[in-house]
Design an enzyme around this catalytic site. Sequence first.
Site, PDB file in Angstrom:
ATOM      1  N   GLY A   1     -41.642 -29.686  -5.526  1.00 52.98           N
ATOM      2  CA  GLY A   1     -42.983 -30.001  -5.054  1.00 52.98           C
ATOM      3  C   GLY A   1     -43.981 -29.721  -6.158  1.00 52.98           C
ATOM      4  O   GLY A   1     -43.685 -29.899  -7.340  1.00 52.98           O
ATOM      5  N   GLU A   2     -45.187 -29.297  -5.780  1.00 53.17           N
ATOM      6  CA  GLU A   2     -46.251 -28.982  -6.747  1.00 53.17           C
ATOM      7  C   GLU A   2     -46.705 -30.197  -7.551  1.00 53.17           C
ATOM      8  O   GLU A   2     -47.428 -30.040  -8.536  1.00 53.17           O
ATOM      9  CB  GLU A   2     -45.820 -27.894  -7.739  1.00 53.17           C
ATOM     10  CG  GLU A   2     -45.460 -26.570  -7.156  1.00 53.17           C
ATOM     11  CD  GLU A   2     -45.064 -25.543  -8.206  1.00 53.17           C
ATOM     12  OE1 GLU A   2     -45.144 -25.844  -9.426  1.00 53.17           O
ATOM     13  OE2 GLU A   2     -44.666 -24.433  -7.822  1.00 53.17           O
ATOM     14  N   GLY A   3     -46.247 -31.381  -7.203  1.00 56.71           N
ATOM     15  CA  GLY A   3     -46.569 -32.547  -8.016  1.00 56.71           C
ATOM     16  C   GLY A   3     -45.770 -32.623  -9.302  1.00 56.71           C
ATOM     17  O   GLY A   3     -46.079 -33.427 -10.187  1.00 56.71           O
ATOM     18  N   SER A   4     -44.716 -31.809  -9.417  1.00 54.32           N
ATOM     19  CA  SER A   4     -43.994 -31.696 -10.688  1.00 54.32           C
ATOM     20  C   SER A   4     -43.342 -33.010 -11.121  1.00 54.32           C
ATOM     21  O   SER A   4     -43.465 -33.421 -12.287  1.00 54.32           O
ATOM     22  CB  SER A   4     -42.946 -30.588 -10.602  1.00 54.32           C
ATOM     23  OG  SER A   4     -42.115 -30.744  -9.461  1.00 54.32           O
TER      24      SER A   4
ATOM     25  N   GLU B   1     -48.091 -31.503  -3.512  1.00 57.10           N
ATOM     26  CA  GLU B   1     -48.438 -30.597  -2.419  1.00 57.10           C
ATOM     27  C   GLU B   1     -47.788 -29.241  -2.611  1.00 57.10           C
ATOM     28  O   GLU B   1     -46.905 -29.055  -3.443  1.00 57.10           O
ATOM     29  CB  GLU B   1     -47.994 -31.193  -1.085  1.00 57.10           C
ATOM     30  CG  GLU B   1     -46.615 -31.800  -1.061  1.00 57.10           C
ATOM     31  CD  GLU B   1     -45.482 -30.857  -1.382  1.00 57.10           C
ATOM     32  OE1 GLU B   1     -45.516 -29.696  -0.891  1.00 57.10           O
ATOM     33  OE2 GLU B   1     -44.558 -31.249  -2.111  1.00 57.10           O
TER      34      GLU B   1
END
Length: 348
Positions: free
Chosen positions: A313-316, A171
Amino acid sequence: MADTPTPGIPTDAAPFDDIRRLIATMPGPDEAAAAEVSARDSLLTKPPGSLGRLEFLAAWMAAWQGKAPPSLDRPLVCVFAGSHGVAARGVSAYPSAVNRQMLDNFAAGGAAINQICAAYGLGFKVFDLALDMPTGDITTEPAMTQKACVATMAFGMEAVAAGTDGLAVGEMGIGNTTVAAAIYAALYGGEPARWVGRGTGIDEAGHARKVAAVEAALARHQGHLDDPLAVMARLGGREIAAMAGAILAARLQRVPVVIDGYVSTAAAALLHALDPRALDHCLAGHVSAEGDHAAVLERLGLRPLLDLGLRLGEGSGAALALGVVKAAVACHREMATFDQAGVSGPVA
């Protein structure tokens, strides 16, 4: 988008009923496929158990894909981006304008997640969830109506529509660690401050505003938080609802899922509160440095694959973990057996 009916999921007087019906139809694991993987694993050119959790991952993938050997030829990382009314309360170190700017950065290939996906050969998609229309400020009103919440879950379910054999969910959204903290406090109780982390790196005053926002949200919606779906609608964000929809759709289509960090896990926690079996097809990609993520994962029975101190975040973290899963599948599929390699097996 917020109140637009979505094909396939009616938004009638009881919009959550359709979600409950879908959860009731969730398939279980294919134990025969997992057993077939375990049987082949015993023939590969290595001592038994020497690949540790990679061996578990191969069997787990087979169980939830319903086939042996498992595959990971079309891995996909989906990032859901949402905008939050509560961000106006000064709960983040960054302005809400960053939401749109980061989407442009994703498109230009300049974010961390772009580099991770490129390094591991992972597909990458970003879903813009009405970024220019913030959800309601949860301290004074519900984030979404029930109809809007279900419609957004349905939008998230489209993440797996194009076909993938392994999904990572992440997200992006200024203010969403505040929303996640409110969800955890509603689900698990305790002092709200326990669930509130530093998010984007806020100072002491910002942290105090964040705690106050969570306390105000819980007080505002008191008496309406017994149902996890109501918690999602009242306290969540569009990215939370969309990730929950994606996780549920993946289960129905036998796609294993890797969950990212603190905010993504909030979406998973809501599904788990509806049915403890709802996350059996999910892995925790990593344990986040944000909030009390480790305690949440323990409650959910999810053992994180990685612990790298991430809180981006960012799906990392999920993407990094999906790279590990990809390696586990490759080892299982491509390693030679003792007979194939002409290597002597263990002494009887």
